[in-house]
Motif scaffolding. Structure first.
Motif, PDB file in Angstrom:
ATOM      1  N   PRO A 662       0.807  -1.366   0.127  1.00  0.00           N
ATOM      2  CA  PRO A 662       0.043  -0.046  -0.034  1.00  0.00           C
ATOM      3  C   PRO A 662       0.703   1.372  -0.046  1.00  0.00           C
ATOM      4  CG  PRO A 662      -0.682  -1.833   1.500  1.00  0.00           C
ATOM      5  CD  PRO A 662       0.598  -2.136   1.319  1.00  0.00           C
ATOM      6  N   VAL A 663       1.913   1.214   0.786  1.00  0.00           N
ATOM      7  CA  VAL A 663       2.803   2.584   0.914  1.00  0.00           C
ATOM      8  C   VAL A 663       4.232   2.074   0.552  1.00  0.00           C
ATOM      9  CG1 VAL A 663       0.945   3.680   2.512  1.00  0.00           C
ATOM     10  CG2 VAL A 663       2.762   2.263   3.392  1.00  0.00           C
ATOM     11  N   ASN A 664       5.298   3.154   0.465  1.00  0.00           N
ATOM     12  CA  ASN A 664       6.471   3.157   0.382  1.00  0.00           C
ATOM     13  C   ASN A 664       7.488   3.338   1.565  1.00  0.00           C
ATOM     14  OD1 ASN A 664       6.276   2.496  -2.254  1.00  0.00           O
ATOM     15  ND2 ASN A 664       6.041   4.572  -2.770  1.00  0.00           N
ATOM     16  N   ASP A 665       6.797   3.534   2.616  1.00  0.00           N
ATOM     17  CA  ASP A 665       7.322   3.824   4.085  1.00  0.00           C
ATOM     18  C   ASP A 665       8.331   2.594   4.319  1.00  0.00           C
ATOM     19  OD1 ASP A 665       5.565   5.827   3.976  1.00  0.00           O
ATOM     20  OD2 ASP A 665       4.315   5.081   5.821  1.00  0.00           O
ATOM     21  N   THR A 666       8.172   1.566   4.349  1.00  0.00           N
ATOM     22  CA  THR A 666       9.114   0.363   4.734  1.00  0.00           C
ATOM     23  C   THR A 666      10.470   0.420   3.767  1.00  0.00           C
ATOM     24  OG1 THR A 666       7.154  -0.960   5.495  1.00  0.00           O
ATOM     25  CG2 THR A 666       9.203  -2.155   5.273  1.00  0.00           C
ATOM     26  N   ARG A 667      10.060   0.789   2.587  1.00  0.00           N
ATOM     27  CA  ARG A 667      11.241   0.650   1.495  1.00  0.00           C
ATOM     28  C   ARG A 667      12.509   1.763   2.129  1.00  0.00           C
ATOM     29  NH1 ARG A 667       9.135   0.926  -4.254  1.00  0.00           N
ATOM     30  NH2 ARG A 667      11.314   0.218  -4.769  1.00  0.00           N
ATOM     31  N   HIS A 668      12.180   2.494   2.963  1.00  0.00           N
ATOM     32  CA  HIS A 668      13.281   3.626   3.291  1.00  0.00           C
ATOM     33  C   HIS A 668      13.654   3.251   4.818  1.00  0.00           C
ATOM     34  CE1 HIS A 668      11.892   6.786   0.616  1.00  0.00           C
ATOM     35  NE2 HIS A 668      10.488   6.584   1.131  1.00  0.00           N
TER      36      HIS A 668
END
Length: 736
Positions: A662-668
């Motif tokens: 759903p989001v890209n937060d974890t990728r950072h």
């Protein structure tokens, strides 16, 4: 592993049973896991089969057998008009087609009255009342020639329909390599089936006999007409021969024509006459030469044959003896000698006179013979001329006689053949005979209930397994560690059961309250995997993420953190799911007022933002209120410094991050942590979602410990793979 490899692995995955449908273990797992689908499908198919079989009308089959006998009964040594059948494959197939021919089936229909039978006459079946009897009485009409005269009626659609129905009910074949033909008839009524088979067999044999009778009758009629014609032709030809013979005087005696006989006679006469003429002329020439003094007349046969000359010669000889005697006695000048000489001269004159008469007679005879030869020669030439004309006529006569002979020979041969056929007309026998009449069957040939159920049971089971296999193929989730490992090519470090409670809060307490439970053992497997993941480097920071929400990652993070804390490790649970925080809710801590966002904004010191777990020595840095811009916070330097600082302060930092898709937060976050762990909800998370999550993890080169199957149904999972379903055997290792 690149993206293409991962896509290929996931595309080939559809469960163990789907990957290898012939693997016994996979089939067993499929049978157990989808047992209700299999059982339901099997019962439905079996019920449908039973209903269908119950509605089927039993069909009976009767079989009659006919022998094609190539042996002929030779009562007399006379060739038949229609010769016997040869026992070969072509003949057998021809006889089968004759049996199935329309003409024979029409006779069968008339024989047993199938036109009035609703089972065969579908037109009649539509109008038959429900209370009418099942079968109409058969009316034998073997000799119903009137019924077969109307060609229009024979070719009517109704009758053709009955013929086609009867043909479909018949099965005609040869029995093995023999000359026996099996005629099988099917009907819903046993007696009718036997009646049809026997009627076809009997009418076929009768048809053969009738064919021989018809052939003989037609041949007899034709021969009679032909013989009469030939007799008339023969009479005309013989009359022409006699007329021609009389016209050309070609009569014969003892096989020789009269002209030839006359020619032969004249030739013989001419030869005789010519011989006699030649002899007479030869004698005449001798006499003429004798008269000239060249030949003695005494040597001539005609002279010698003359009696007068012989007498005169005798007298002359006597006078010579007397003259010789008197000359010796009296001398040559004696008067008696002179008298004797005078007598001698007188005799010589008489002899010369007689020779002249002989000569004259010979000349007369020669003239007569010459005249006769001329006459005979003329007659012979006339006869020879006539013979030439007769020879030319005789050539024509021979042509006429040959025509008479050929006509007579043809007439005689046909007359002989006619008499032969008349003698054999009453002893005609068919080339086929019924060796086994059909009897009314007692057991139906269709439906074969035993065979149907023998086939339907395994077929129903196969269909049930096919449906189960299709359901398995359409299944979106993972149910075994091997499925997940095969699809993603990563290790599955644990399969975490649901926890035996209705809420995540109760499950998260189990590492504390039930340290020997199966749930705690699964969490302990993760801790063990982390411990041995890198022997050269101590794992300090761990990100727990998932593909989508509601996969149990927060409960997993809390449970793993409490396990570490329970082991005496200084542990921090850092909540990094800024959009949908759930740690405080899991801990039922409504009294907490500050957390991670307050610390990062500088409003609250770290010591106040960090809370102590009431159930364990675990430290928690929760998110109490979702921020306005989560991506900026996650990728901020403050967040990075916080994680790095916590890794120095604590033995282990567990980070509960946001879902990947759903989001890209974890990728950072992945760029500054030691290890990541992917939570996959058992039998719920779609395989496509897991695939995409793995692609993101690999694109970020994130260190990945492996995957964890969360919230597994212990009972169902035991059907697929060795695991928690075996508690009944190894229950003494765990506490409930």
């Amino acid at each position: 592993m690149n993206e293409e490899t991962t896509v290929r692995n996931l595309s080939s995955l559809a469960g163990d049973a789907a990957d290898n449908p012939f693997d016994f273990k996979a089939i067993r797992e499929l049978a157990i896991s989808r047992r209700w689908i299999i059982l339901g499908t099997f019962v439905v198919c079996l019920a449908v089969t039973i209903t269908w079989v119950a509605q089927l009308v039993p069909v009976y089959q009767a079989d009659a057998r006919v022998l094609i006998d190539s042996r002929e009964q030779q009562v007399v040594d006379i060739q038949q008009v229609l010769p016997g059948l040869e026992a070969n494959q072509t003949t057998m197939q021809t006889q089968i087609q004759i049996i199935r021919s329309r003409s024979l089936l029409l006779r069968v229909i008339e024989d047993i009255g199938l036109m009035s039978n609703p089972d065969f006459n579908l037109t009649l079946a539509e109008t038959v009342a429900a209370d009418e009897p099942d079968t109409a009485p058969a009316e034998p009409v073997l000799n119903s020639a009137a019924a077969l005269r109307d060609e229009t009626d024979l070719l009517s659609p109704e009758r053709i329909g009955v013929v086609n129905k009867l043909r479909s009910a018949l099965s005609v074949r040869t029995v093995g390599g023999s000359t026996v033909i099996s005629i099988s008839a099917e009907s819903t009524k046993p007696a009718l089936a036997a009646q049809i088979a026997n009627s076809v067999a009997n009418l076929y044999v009768l048809e053969q006999l009738n064919a021989k009778f018809d052939a003989t009758r037609k041949a007899t009629e034709w021969l009679t007409v032909r013989i009469n014609d030939l007799a008339d032709q023969l009479a005309v030809a013989e009359g022409a021969v006699e007329a021609f013979r009389m016209e050309n005087n070609l009569f014969e005696a003892n096989g020789v024509s009269l002209t030839a006989q006359r020619l032969s006679t004249l030739s013989a006469q001419l030869t005789t006459e010519k011989a006699q003429l030649a002899a007479a002329e030869a004698q005449l020439r001798q006499i003429n030469r004798a008269s000239g003094g060249r030949i003695q007349l005494d040597s001539l046969s005609e002279v010698l044959a003359s009696g007068i000359i012989s007498q005169l010669r005798g007298q002359e000889a006597q006078l010579r003896r007397q003259a010789a005697e008197y000359s010796n006695r009296y001398g040559p000048k004696h008067p008696k000698i002179t008298d004797l000489r005078a007598e001698q001269q007188d005799l010589a004159a008489k002899i010369a006179q007689e020779v002249n008469r002989v000569k004259q007679r010979l000349q007369n005879d020669a003239e007569i013979m010459r005249a006769r030869v001329g006459v005979i020669q003329t007659s012979l030439e006339d006869v020879q001329g006539a013979t030439s004309e007769q020879d030319r006529a005789r050539i024509q006569l021979r042509d006429l006689e040959r025509e008479v002979e050929s006509t007579r020979a043809l007439h005689d041969s046909m007359l002989t053949r006619l008499k032969e056929m008349q003698q054999t007309e009453g002893v005609q026998t068919p080339d086929a005979r019924v060796i086994s009449p059909a009897a009314a069957p007692t057991v139906p040939v269709r439906p074969n209930r035993r065979q149907i159920f023998t086939v339907s049971i395994p077929a129903s089971m196969a269909l049930a397994f096919i449906i189960a296999f299709m359901v398995e193929k359409l299944d979106k989730g993972f149910r075994t560690a091997s499925q997940l490992e095969t699809a993603l090519d990563i290790p599955v470090v644990a399969v975490v059961p649901e926890g035996g409670a209705s809420s995540g809060t109760a499950a998260a307490k189990m590492p504390i309250t039930e340290p020997l439970s199966a749930y705690t053992e699964a969490i302990r497997s993760i801790q063990t995997a982390l411990m041995v993941s890198d022997v050269d480097k101590t794992v300090k920071t761990i990100v727990v993420t998932s593909a989508t929400s509601a996969e149990g990652k927060s409960v997993l993070s809390l449970s793993l953190a409490r396990l570490y804390a329970g082991m005496g490790k200084k542990t921090l649970l850092l909540e990094a799911d800024l959009r949908r925080p759930s740690i405080a809710k899991l801990l039922d801590q409504n009294r907490w007022e500050v957390g991670l966002m307050d610390y990062l904004s500088g409003a609250t010191p770290l010591e106040e933002a960090m809370h102590k777990d009431p159930e364990s020595p675990l430290y928690i840095l929760p998110v109490l209120k979702p921020p306005a811009n989560p991506p900026m916070i996650v990728q901020s330097d403050a967040m990075r410094r916080l994680v790095e600082e916590m890794a120095r302060v604590f033995d282990i930092v567990i980070i509960d991050s946001a879902p990947l898709l759903p989001v890209n937060d974890t990728r950072h976050l992945l760029s500054y942590v030691d290890m990541s762990l992917l939570a996959v909800r058992w039998d719920e998370t779609s395989r496509e979602a897991v695939e995409k999550s793995m692609l993101q993890l690999r694109e970020n080169s994130a260190p990945l410990l492996g995957a964890v199957l969360t919230r597994a149904d212990v009972r169902r999972h035991s059907l697929y793979e060795y695991g928690y379903g075996e508690y009944s055997k190894y229950g003494h290792y765990y506490t409930s």
